[in-house]
Design a protein around this motif. Structure first.
Motif, PDB file in Angstrom:
ATOM      1  N   PRO A  59       0.631  -1.135  -0.062  1.00  0.00           N
ATOM      2  CA  PRO A  59       0.069  -0.048  -0.152  1.00  0.00           C
ATOM      3  C   PRO A  59       0.945   1.091  -0.139  1.00  0.00           C
ATOM      4  O   PRO A  59       0.303   2.400  -0.082  1.00  0.00           O
ATOM      5  N   VAL A  60       2.152   1.125   0.126  1.00  0.00           N
ATOM      6  CA  VAL A  60       2.957   2.437   0.421  1.00  0.00           C
ATOM      7  C   VAL A  60       3.831   2.403  -0.981  1.00  0.00           C
ATOM      8  O   VAL A  60       4.113   3.701  -1.525  1.00  0.00           O
ATOM      9  N   ALA A  61       4.367   1.321  -1.677  1.00  0.00           N
ATOM     10  CA  ALA A  61       5.332   1.407  -2.596  1.00  0.00           C
ATOM     11  C   ALA A  61       4.901   2.315  -3.756  1.00  0.00           C
ATOM     12  O   ALA A  61       3.677   2.044  -4.141  1.00  0.00           O
ATOM     13  N   GLY A  62       5.570   3.075  -4.153  1.00  0.00           N
ATOM     14  CA  GLY A  62       4.981   4.261  -5.409  1.00  0.00           C
ATOM     15  C   GLY A  62       4.117   5.223  -4.870  1.00  0.00           C
ATOM     16  O   GLY A  62       3.627   6.102  -5.710  1.00  0.00           O
ATOM     17  N   ASP A  63       4.034   5.316  -3.473  1.00  0.00           N
ATOM     18  CA  ASP A  63       2.885   6.289  -3.001  1.00  0.00           C
ATOM     19  C   ASP A  63       3.281   6.708  -1.659  1.00  0.00           C
ATOM     20  O   ASP A  63       2.244   7.079  -0.885  1.00  0.00           O
ATOM     21  N   PRO A  64       4.521   7.082  -1.359  1.00  0.00           N
ATOM     22  CA  PRO A  64       4.510   7.181   0.041  1.00  0.00           C
ATOM     23  C   PRO A  64       4.647   8.905   0.385  1.00  0.00           C
ATOM     24  O   PRO A  64       4.476   9.608  -0.561  1.00  0.00           O
ATOM     25  N   ASP A  65       4.402   9.208   1.585  1.00  0.00           N
ATOM     26  CA  ASP A  65       4.329  10.542   2.144  1.00  0.00           C
ATOM     27  C   ASP A  65       5.681  10.792   2.663  1.00  0.00           C
ATOM     28  O   ASP A  65       6.392  11.878   2.656  1.00  0.00           O
ATOM     29  N   ILE A  66       6.119   9.960   3.747  1.00  0.00           N
ATOM     30  CA  ILE A  66       7.411   9.909   4.300  1.00  0.00           C
ATOM     31  C   ILE A  66       8.399   8.896   3.683  1.00  0.00           C
ATOM     32  O   ILE A  66       8.173   7.735   3.618  1.00  0.00           O
ATOM     33  N   LEU A  67       9.779   9.538   3.544  1.00  0.00           N
ATOM     34  CA  LEU A  67      10.894   8.346   3.353  1.00  0.00           C
ATOM     35  C   LEU A  67      11.640   8.486   4.439  1.00  0.00           C
ATOM     36  O   LEU A  67      12.371   9.388   4.883  1.00  0.00           O
ATOM     37  N   LEU A  68      11.924   7.263   5.166  1.00  0.00           N
ATOM     38  CA  LEU A  68      12.642   6.898   6.326  1.00  0.00           C
ATOM     39  C   LEU A  68      13.877   6.600   5.754  1.00  0.00           C
ATOM     40  O   LEU A  68      13.982   5.215   5.564  1.00  0.00           O
ATOM     41  N   VAL A  69      14.844   7.439   6.004  1.00  0.00           N
ATOM     42  CA  VAL A  69      16.084   6.876   5.586  1.00  0.00           C
ATOM     43  C   VAL A  69      17.021   6.063   6.533  1.00  0.00           C
ATOM     44  O   VAL A  69      16.755   6.266   7.796  1.00  0.00           O
ATOM     45  N   PRO A  70      18.029   5.247   6.125  1.00  0.00           N
ATOM     46  CA  PRO A  70      18.617   4.343   6.909  1.00  0.00           C
ATOM     47  C   PRO A  70      19.750   5.047   8.186  1.00  0.00           C
ATOM     48  O   PRO A  70      19.903   4.664   9.189  1.00  0.00           O
ATOM     49  N   ASP A  71      20.067   6.350   7.432  1.00  0.00           N
ATOM     50  CA  ASP A  71      21.187   7.083   8.447  1.00  0.00           C
ATOM     51  C   ASP A  71      21.254   8.456   7.993  1.00  0.00           C
ATOM     52  O   ASP A  71      20.622   8.716   6.861  1.00  0.00           O
ATOM     53  N   LEU A  72      21.837   9.244   8.566  1.00  0.00           N
ATOM     54  CA  LEU A  72      22.020  10.850   8.371  1.00  0.00           C
ATOM     55  C   LEU A  72      22.608  10.936   7.196  1.00  0.00           C
ATOM     56  O   LEU A  72      22.145  11.952   5.919  1.00  0.00           O
ATOM     57  N   GLU A  73      23.633  10.168   6.694  1.00  0.00           N
ATOM     58  CA  GLU A  73      24.272  10.645   5.450  1.00  0.00           C
ATOM     59  C   GLU A  73      23.496  10.230   4.293  1.00  0.00           C
ATOM     60  O   GLU A  73      23.435  10.889   3.068  1.00  0.00           O
ATOM     61  N   ALA A  74      22.724   9.080   4.070  1.00  0.00           N
ATOM     62  CA  ALA A  74      21.820   8.893   3.116  1.00  0.00           C
ATOM     63  C   ALA A  74      20.640   9.782   3.048  1.00  0.00           C
ATOM     64  O   ALA A  74      20.529  10.082   2.080  1.00  0.00           O
ATOM     65  N   GLY A  75      20.019  10.273   4.171  1.00  0.00           N
ATOM     66  CA  GLY A  75      19.198  11.361   4.111  1.00  0.00           C
ATOM     67  C   GLY A  75      19.666  12.564   3.728  1.00  0.00           C
ATOM     68  O   GLY A  75      19.086  13.375   2.858  1.00  0.00           O
ATOM     69  N   ASN A  76      20.806  12.945   3.930  1.00  0.00           N
ATOM     70  CA  ASN A  76      21.454  14.402   3.757  1.00  0.00           C
ATOM     71  C   ASN A  76      21.924  14.269   2.191  1.00  0.00           C
ATOM     72  O   ASN A  76      21.429  15.202   1.360  1.00  0.00           O
ATOM     73  N   MET A  77      22.403  13.169   1.669  1.00  0.00           N
ATOM     74  CA  MET A  77      22.540  13.182   0.095  1.00  0.00           C
ATOM     75  C   MET A  77      21.307  13.211  -0.520  1.00  0.00           C
ATOM     76  O   MET A  77      21.217  13.803  -1.523  1.00  0.00           O
ATOM     77  N   LEU A  78      20.408  12.401  -0.191  1.00  0.00           N
ATOM     78  CA  LEU A  78      18.898  12.299  -0.664  1.00  0.00           C
ATOM     79  C   LEU A  78      18.252  13.543  -0.933  1.00  0.00           C
ATOM     80  O   LEU A  78      17.714  14.105  -2.087  1.00  0.00           O
ATOM     81  N   GLY A  79      18.145  14.440   0.397  1.00  0.00           N
ATOM     82  CA  GLY A  79      17.569  15.611   0.134  1.00  0.00           C
ATOM     83  C   GLY A  79      18.344  16.732  -0.548  1.00  0.00           C
ATOM     84  O   GLY A  79      17.870  17.385  -1.515  1.00  0.00           O
ATOM     85  N   LYS A  80      19.656  16.511  -0.613  1.00  0.00           N
ATOM     86  CA  LYS A  80      20.463  17.706  -1.463  1.00  0.00           C
ATOM     87  C   LYS A  80      20.565  17.215  -2.863  1.00  0.00           C
ATOM     88  O   LYS A  80      20.333  18.204  -3.703  1.00  0.00           O
ATOM     89  N   GLN A  81      20.392  15.885  -3.167  1.00  0.00           N
ATOM     90  CA  GLN A  81      20.257  15.516  -4.652  1.00  0.00           C
ATOM     91  C   GLN A  81      18.843  16.076  -5.075  1.00  0.00           C
ATOM     92  O   GLN A  81      18.808  16.513  -6.436  1.00  0.00           O
ATOM     93  N   LEU A  82      17.885  15.978  -4.331  1.00  0.00           N
ATOM     94  CA  LEU A  82      16.414  16.387  -4.980  1.00  0.00           C
ATOM     95  C   LEU A  82      16.676  18.050  -4.959  1.00  0.00           C
ATOM     96  O   LEU A  82      15.953  18.632  -6.103  1.00  0.00           O
ATOM     97  N   THR A  83      17.109  18.930  -3.971  1.00  0.00           N
ATOM     98  CA  THR A  83      17.310  20.213  -4.219  1.00  0.00           C
ATOM     99  C   THR A  83      17.969  20.711  -5.140  1.00  0.00           C
ATOM    100  O   THR A  83      17.611  21.687  -6.040  1.00  0.00           O
ATOM    101  N   TYR A  84      19.522  20.034  -5.531  1.00  0.00           N
ATOM    102  CA  TYR A  84      20.295  20.752  -6.485  1.00  0.00           C
ATOM    103  C   TYR A  84      19.917  20.162  -7.948  1.00  0.00           C
ATOM    104  O   TYR A  84      20.186  20.691  -9.070  1.00  0.00           O
TER     105      TYR A  84
END
Length: 311
Positions: free
Chosen positions: A236-261
Motif C-alpha cells: 500500500p506504500v510502494a510508489g505512493d509514500p508521504d514519508i521517506l525514512l532513511v537508514p542514516d543521516l548520510e543517506a538522508g542528507n545526500m537524498l535531500g540535497k540531490q533533490l534540491t540541486y
C-alpha cells in the motif's frame, strides 16, 4: 539554492490564518537569517525575538535597511550565549518557536539538548525535510538528515513517529511511510533491512501509530509504482509514500540535497521531538526556505496550544 516560496503556499496560508506566535531567533547575524525572521513577521507567521550581539545585529540591519526597532531584541555577547538565551525563552514559555540563525548546528543543538537547561523531552529529537518536487504530486517528508547520525532501532521509531506527527499537523491524517534500504528484501547482513522489518512490526503492535508503514524498500520501488510492479512488490506504500525514512543521516542528507540541486526541489526544515518546534535550516538556505520552515513551525506550535500545551 533559491527556493520557490509558492511551493508552500497552502502551508503559508494556514499559518497566516492562525496568526503570529513568538519565535526566539538565535543569532540572526547573516543576511538570510535576519531576512527569514523579518519575512516571518511581515507575513504574519511569527513575532521574532532577535537574540544576538546588538552592535553586530544593528550593523547588519543598517546594511539591509531593516528597522529592527519594531522587534524585541536581546543583547548577548556571542553566538553561544545567543543559543542558550533563545532556548531559555522557549523553555520559560516566552516563545513558542525556536529558530536557528547564523550559527553552527552543533552549537545550536547543544543548547537545545542541554540536560538541565534545554528543551528535550522523553522522545528523541529528529529533523524532517519537507520537500516539494515538481515530478511528485505532493509533499515528501525525508527523515532524518541532520540530527541522528547512525540511529538504532529505537531511535528510528522516534524518528518515524516524529515525522508522522508532523504530517498530522499539516493535515495528512494517515501518511504512508516508506522505510528505505538498498534492497527491498530482508538481508541479515544489512541492518537497515532488519530495522525496516522491525519497524513495520512495531507499527502492527501499536508502538508506532497514525500511519501505514512498509519496508525495506529501495528508493526506486518506494517512489515508483512501475518499479515496484516490475519487481512483484505488492504494497500500500510502494510508489505512493508521504514519508521517506532513511537508514542514516548520510543517506538522508545526500537524498535531500540531490533533490534540491538536481531536481530543483523546494525545501523546508523542522526539528521535532522537543518542547517546541525548531526551525533548523542550513546557513546557505535563503529567506524563502526559512519562511516556509517558520510557517510549518507555526502550525505545529498552534497544534501544541490546542492540545493543552507542550509535552
Amino acid at each position: 539554492m533559491i527556493h520557490d516560496t509558492h511551493a508552500f503556499d497552502d502551508i503559508l496560508q494556514q499559518a497566516r490564518q492562525l496568526g503570529a506566535l513568538p519565535m526566539a531567533v538565535a543569532h540572526p547575524c547573516s543576511r538570510e537569517s535576519l531576512l527569514g525572521a523579518v519575512e516571518a513577521a511581515d507575513n504574519g507567521i511569527a513575532t521574532p525575538i532577535l537574540v544576538a550581539p546588538q552592535a553586530r545585529l544593528q550593523k547588519l540591519a543598517d546594511e539591509l535597511e531593516i528597522d529592527i526597532r519594531r522587534f524585541e531584541c536581546i543583547d548577548v555577547e556571542h553566538s553561544h550565549a545567543a543559543a542558550a538565551r533563545a532556548v531559555q525563552l522557549t523553555r520559560d514559555g516566552y516563545a513558542d518557536i525556536l529558530m536557528k540563525g547564523s550559527l553552527h548546528t552543533d552549537e545550536f543543538m547543544s543548547a537545545a539538548l542541554a540536560r538541565d537547561t534545554g528543551i528535550r523531552t522523553d522522545r528523541r529529537i529528529s529533523h524532517v525535510w519537507v520537500m516539494k518536487v515538481e515530478s511528485y504530486p505532493r509533499y515528501l517528508f525525508i527523515t532524518d538528515a541532520a540530527v541522528n547520525i547512525e540511529p538504532d532501532l529505537i531511535t528510528k521509531r522516534d524518528i518515524c513517529q516524529n515525522a508522522i506527527d508532523l504530517t498530522h499537523a499539516l493535515g495528512i491524517p494517515c501518511p504512508k511511510v516508506a522505510i528505505l534500504a538498498a534492497v527491498e528484501t530482508i538481508n541479515p547482513d544489512m541492518r537497515s533491512t532488519l530495522d525496516a522489518a522491525a519497524l513495520c512490526k512495531m507499527a502492527d503492535r501499536g508502538q508506532i501509530t497514525g500511519a501505514i508503514l512498509d519496508g525495506p524498500l529501495a528508493f526506486d520501488n518506494a517512489i515508483s509504482k512501475e518499479a515496484a510492479e516490475s519487481k512483484g512488490i505488492v504494497s500500500p506504500v510502494a510508489g505512493d509514500p508521504d514519508i521517506l525514512l532513511v537508514p542514516d543521516l548520510e543517506a538522508g542528507n545526500m537524498l535531500g540535497k540531490q533533490l534540491t540541486y538536481l531536481a530543483q526541489a523546494a525545501s523546508a526544515g523542522i526539528v521535532m521531538g522537543a518542547r517546541v518546534p525548531m526551525v533548523l535550516t542550513s546557513r546557505a538556505d535563503d529567506a524563502s526556505g526559512r519562511l516556509a520552515s517558520s510557517a510549518i513551525a507555526s502550525l505545529l506550535a498552534h497544534q501544541k496550544r490546542r492540545q493543552g500545551g507542550r509535552p
